[in-house]
Structures are given as structure tokens and as C-alpha cells.
Scaffold this motif. Structure first.
Motif, PDB file in Angstrom:
ATOM      1  N   ARG A 172       0.772  -1.267  -0.356  1.00 24.60           N
ATOM      2  CA  ARG A 172      -0.035  -0.222  -0.393  1.00 24.60           C
ATOM      3  C   ARG A 172       0.985   0.848  -0.203  1.00 24.60           C
ATOM      4  NH1 ARG A 172      -3.042   0.524   5.402  1.00 24.60           N
ATOM      5  NH2 ARG A 172      -4.240   1.761   4.360  1.00 24.60           N
ATOM      6  N   PHE A 173       0.740   2.611  -0.951  1.00 26.96           N
ATOM      7  CA  PHE A 173       1.336   3.436  -0.309  1.00 26.96           C
ATOM      8  C   PHE A 173      -0.012   4.664  -0.881  1.00 26.96           C
ATOM      9  CE2 PHE A 173       4.753   0.535  -3.031  1.00 26.96           C
ATOM     10  CZ  PHE A 173       5.642   0.837  -2.690  1.00 26.96           C
ATOM     11  N   ILE A 174       0.254   5.683   0.272  1.00 24.72           N
ATOM     12  CA  ILE A 174      -0.321   6.359   0.252  1.00 24.72           C
ATOM     13  C   ILE A 174      -0.002   7.302   0.276  1.00 24.72           C
ATOM     14  CG2 ILE A 174      -2.264   7.401   1.821  1.00 24.72           C
ATOM     15  CD1 ILE A 174      -2.223   4.666   3.552  1.00 24.72           C
ATOM     16  N   GLY A 175      -0.272   8.608  -0.361  1.00 24.08           N
ATOM     17  CA  GLY A 175       0.619   9.960  -0.495  1.00 24.08           C
ATOM     18  C   GLY A 175      -0.162  11.069  -0.254  1.00 24.08           C
ATOM     19  N   HIS A 176      -0.034  11.265   0.422  1.00 28.17           N
ATOM     20  CA  HIS A 176      -0.118  12.696   1.639  1.00 28.17           C
ATOM     21  C   HIS A 176       0.415  14.122   0.797  1.00 28.17           C
ATOM     22  CE1 HIS A 176      -1.459   9.788   4.344  1.00 28.17           C
ATOM     23  NE2 HIS A 176      -0.232   8.951   4.376  1.00 28.17           N
ATOM     24  N   ALA A 177      -0.699  14.696   0.614  1.00 23.23           N
ATOM     25  CA  ALA A 177       0.190  16.036   0.671  1.00 23.23           C
ATOM     26  C   ALA A 177       0.052  17.500   0.780  1.00 23.23           C
ATOM     27  CB  ALA A 177       0.341  16.604  -0.838  1.00 23.23           C
ATOM     28  N   LYS A 178       0.621  18.390   1.414  1.00 19.03           N
ATOM     29  CA  LYS A 178      -0.691  19.854   1.702  1.00 19.03           C
ATOM     30  C   LYS A 178       0.573  20.892   1.737  1.00 19.03           C
ATOM     31  CE  LYS A 178      -1.335  20.607   6.482  1.00 19.03           C
ATOM     32  NZ  LYS A 178      -0.603  22.509   6.704  1.00 19.03           N
ATOM     33  N   PRO A 179      -0.321  21.983   1.456  1.00 14.61           N
ATOM     34  CA  PRO A 179       0.224  23.036   1.188  1.00 14.61           C
ATOM     35  C   PRO A 179       0.746  24.035   2.423  1.00 14.61           C
ATOM     36  CG  PRO A 179      -2.003  23.125   1.481  1.00 14.61           C
ATOM     37  CD  PRO A 179      -1.726  22.144   1.549  1.00 14.61           C
ATOM     38  N   VAL A 180       1.864  24.539   2.401  1.00 17.77           N
ATOM     39  CA  VAL A 180       2.918  24.492   3.863  1.00 17.77           C
ATOM     40  C   VAL A 180       3.631  25.907   3.421  1.00 17.77           C
ATOM     41  CG1 VAL A 180       3.671  22.919   4.822  1.00 17.77           C
ATOM     42  CG2 VAL A 180       4.985  23.553   3.035  1.00 17.77           C
ATOM     43  N   GLU A 181       3.656  26.629   4.022  1.00 21.49           N
ATOM     44  CA  GLU A 181       4.261  28.330   4.025  1.00 21.49           C
ATOM     45  C   GLU A 181       6.101  28.256   4.951  1.00 21.49           C
ATOM     46  OE1 GLU A 181       2.810  30.435   2.425  1.00 21.49           O
ATOM     47  OE2 GLU A 181       1.293  29.820   1.969  1.00 21.49           O
ATOM     48  N   SER A 182       6.376  27.363   5.093  1.00 25.51           N
ATOM     49  CA  SER A 182       7.452  27.230   6.397  1.00 25.51           C
ATOM     50  C   SER A 182       8.031  25.889   5.964  1.00 25.51           C
ATOM     51  CB  SER A 182       7.423  27.797   7.512  1.00 25.51           C
ATOM     52  OG  SER A 182       7.219  27.210   8.560  1.00 25.51           O
ATOM     53  N   VAL A 225       8.961  21.400  -0.638  1.00 24.33           N
ATOM     54  CA  VAL A 225       9.810  22.767  -1.313  1.00 24.33           C
ATOM     55  C   VAL A 225       8.924  23.489  -1.390  1.00 24.33           C
ATOM     56  CG1 VAL A 225      10.153  23.586  -3.812  1.00 24.33           C
ATOM     57  CG2 VAL A 225      10.451  21.210  -3.452  1.00 24.33           C
ATOM     58  N   VAL A 226       9.424  24.521  -0.397  1.00 26.11           N
ATOM     59  CA  VAL A 226       9.438  25.981   0.505  1.00 26.11           C
ATOM     60  C   VAL A 226      10.008  27.239  -0.259  1.00 26.11           C
ATOM     61  CG1 VAL A 226       8.896  27.292   2.792  1.00 26.11           C
ATOM     62  CG2 VAL A 226       8.526  24.848   2.221  1.00 26.11           C
ATOM     63  N   GLY A 227       9.475  28.013  -0.868  1.00 27.37           N
ATOM     64  CA  GLY A 227      10.284  29.487  -1.158  1.00 27.37           C
ATOM     65  C   GLY A 227      10.156  29.900  -2.268  1.00 27.37           C
ATOM     66  N   ASP A 228       9.161  31.551  -2.168  1.00 25.57           N
ATOM     67  CA  ASP A 228       9.211  31.931  -3.539  1.00 25.57           C
ATOM     68  C   ASP A 228      10.629  31.362  -4.377  1.00 25.57           C
ATOM     69  OD1 ASP A 228       7.364  33.495  -2.591  1.00 25.57           O
ATOM     70  OD2 ASP A 228       8.641  35.359  -2.787  1.00 25.57           O
ATOM     71  N   ARG A 229      11.480  31.090  -4.137  1.00 19.77           N
ATOM     72  CA  ARG A 229      12.824  30.834  -4.859  1.00 19.77           C
ATOM     73  C   ARG A 229      13.408  28.924  -5.302  1.00 19.77           C
ATOM     74  NH1 ARG A 229      14.153  35.227  -2.882  1.00 19.77           N
ATOM     75  NH2 ARG A 229      16.014  34.083  -2.337  1.00 19.77           N
ATOM     76  N   ASP A 230      11.557  28.419  -4.543  1.00 21.32           N
ATOM     77  CA  ASP A 230      12.363  26.530  -4.613  1.00 21.32           C
ATOM     78  C   ASP A 230      13.591  26.557  -3.769  1.00 21.32           C
ATOM     79  OD1 ASP A 230       9.993  27.152  -5.603  1.00 21.32           O
ATOM     80  OD2 ASP A 230      11.515  26.037  -7.349  1.00 21.32           O
ATOM     81  N   GLN A 231      14.185  27.774  -2.251  1.00 22.63           N
ATOM     82  CA  GLN A 231      15.178  27.585  -1.845  1.00 22.63           C
ATOM     83  C   GLN A 231      15.245  27.167  -1.244  1.00 22.63           C
ATOM     84  OE1 GLN A 231      12.960  30.387  -2.262  1.00 22.63           O
ATOM     85  NE2 GLN A 231      13.501  31.949  -0.560  1.00 22.63           N
ATOM     86  N   ILE A 232      14.380  26.243  -0.769  1.00 25.65           N
ATOM     87  CA  ILE A 232      14.511  24.828   0.267  1.00 25.65           C
ATOM     88  C   ILE A 232      14.352  23.669  -0.082  1.00 25.65           C
ATOM     89  CG2 ILE A 232      14.146  24.326   2.393  1.00 25.65           C
ATOM     90  CD1 ILE A 232      13.633  27.102   3.750  1.00 25.65           C
ATOM     91  N   GLN A 233      14.889  22.352  -0.185  1.00 24.57           N
ATOM     92  CA  GLN A 233      14.506  21.010  -1.095  1.00 24.57           C
ATOM     93  C   GLN A 233      15.161  20.228  -0.033  1.00 24.57           C
ATOM     94  OE1 GLN A 233      14.666  20.964  -5.153  1.00 24.57           O
ATOM     95  NE2 GLN A 233      14.475  23.564  -5.267  1.00 24.57           N
ATOM     96  N   LYS A 234      13.864  19.335   0.061  1.00 25.87           N
ATOM     97  CA  LYS A 234      14.545  18.564   1.126  1.00 25.87           C
ATOM     98  C   LYS A 234      13.365  17.261   0.480  1.00 25.87           C
ATOM     99  CE  LYS A 234      17.044  20.912   3.156  1.00 25.87           C
ATOM    100  NZ  LYS A 234      17.032  21.742   5.141  1.00 25.87           N
TER     101      LYS A 234
END
Length: 213
Positions: free
Chosen positions: A22-32, A58-67
Motif C-alpha cells: 500500500r502506498f498512501i500519498g499525502h500532500a499539504k500546502p506549507v508556508e515554511s 519545497v518551500v520559498g518563492d525561489r524554491d530555495q528550501i528543498q529536502k
């Protein structure tokens, strides 16, 4: 502010079965980044008996935070594919967790990459991709004799309208695209022959299902 960006509307999740896993995909909008980490930890707590909870954000106007995190899966087979889905779809300010409950059949590296890719995709679809578009609030205050004319013209233009306040005068709130706000203010001044009071307000992002033309 960006002219526009693509993100998701709200939390969403969806499940797929691949070779009994079973693969459950969870997605949420985040601001930080803090909000992304908190979301991932909450999913891990909710699915603490799962075999893996792999993630990316991925967070930031320029996608500067990616983990990204493989959470115990072979290196590069889980977190990276999830991150690549985010980047390929051009999404910003989003966190995704794909939860796996192992079904007893090995998938191999290629199979894992496809499974986590598909898990991320269905999570995004469940969360409803949207565009946030930069508009400027512009208020036009006119006498009642002008109201019918200007409202009709604004609707013919397809202008995005907000509140219409009726006091001693009529104030129509409009939301032109930020890039076109100055031209719109000039048009409103000319259209009302200088008799309208035009007030430029703040910029704000407004949700659209598709990018306005």
C-alpha cells in the motif's frame, strides 16, 4: 511577490496498491520549513506502524528550501522521486509524504522509484493543484449615476470583482492583475471622466484553477 505560482489548495491523500504494497500519498500546502517538518512528523505518528514514510518538500518563492528523505528505503528510490514530481509539476510551498505498508513482494529499485512517483502524483491530485495569482485591490468610488455604466463595463471586461458597497456613493472593489493595475487605474480615471475616486489597495494572491490569460 511573484506574478503567480502553482501549489495545492488543501491537504489531500490517496492510496494505490502495487504488488500488494500500500502506498498512501499525502500532500499539504506549507508556508515554511517548520510547517513542512511538522506535517511530516504528524504523518509519521499517524502511520507509525508503516514500513516507511518517505517525504520531500519545497518551500520559498525561489524554491530555495528543498529536502527529501528515503526513510530507510534504498538511497535515491523514494525521497528523490517524490521531490522530482514536485519540481516537474512546478509546485511551490508543498510537502509530500508517501507512506508504504509492505506487502511481501520486493519491487526492486526501478519499481520503488515508479511506486513513490505514482504515490506522490495521486497525493497531489487529491490535494487539488491550483494557481495563486498576484492581483492588486483597486476601489472605484462613484456617484449612483455612474454605477450601472461602470459595472456593466467591468463585467464585459471580465474583471474580477469583490465587494460593492452602497452608501452615499457606490464603491466597487476590483482585482486587476498586479502587472496591469496601473493601466487599469488610468482606464478607470478616463472612463469616469475624472469624477470617480480611484483608490489603489494592497496586492494579494487570489486562487485560480488555471492561469488567467
Amino acid at each position: 511577490m511573484l506574478a503567480n505560482f502553482k501549489t495545492i489548495q488543501s491537504y489531500g491523500s490517496s492510496e494505490i496498491i502495487i504488488k500488494k504494497s500500500r502506498f498512501i500519498g499525502h500532500a499539504k500546502p506549507v508556508e515554511s520549513e517548520e510547517e513542512a517538518i511538522h506535517f511530516i512528523e504528524a504523518i509519521k505518528k499517524e502511520h507509525k506502524t508503516a514500513t516507511h514514510n518517505c517525504s520531500a518538500y519545497v518551500v520559498g518563492d525561489r524554491d530555495q528550501i528543498q529536502k527529501q528523505s528515503d526513510d530507510g528505503e534504498p538511497s535515491g528510490t523514494a525521497g528523490k522521486p517524490i521531490l522530482e514530481v514536485i519540481k516537474h509539476q512546478g509546485l511551490k510551498n508543498i510537502a509530500i509524504v508517501v507512506t508504504r505498508y509492505y506487502g511481501g513482494i520486493m519491487l526492486g529499485a526501478g519499481g520503488l522509484i515508479r511506486a513513490y512517483t505514482d504515490g506522490a502524483v495521486v497525493g497531489i491530485e487529491a490535494a487539488q493543484p491550483i494557481y495563486k495569482v498576484n492581483h492588486q485591490r483597486v476601489m472605484i468610488e462613484v456617484d449612483y449615476t455612474w454605477y450601472g455604466k461602470i459595472e456593466n463595463e467591468l463585467r464585459n471586461q471580465g474583471m474580477l470583482l469583490g465587494d460593492i458597497d452602497f452608501t452615499d456613493k457606490v464603491t466597487v472593489t476590483c482585482y486587476p492583475l498586479a502587472a496591469a493595475a496601473d493601466a487599469f487605474i488610468n482606464w478607470a480615471t478616463d472612463f469616469t471622466q475624472g469624477q470617480g475616486v480611484i483608490i489603489a489597495g494592497e496586492n494579494e494572491y487570489i486562487v485560480h484553477k488555471n492561469l488567467p490569460e
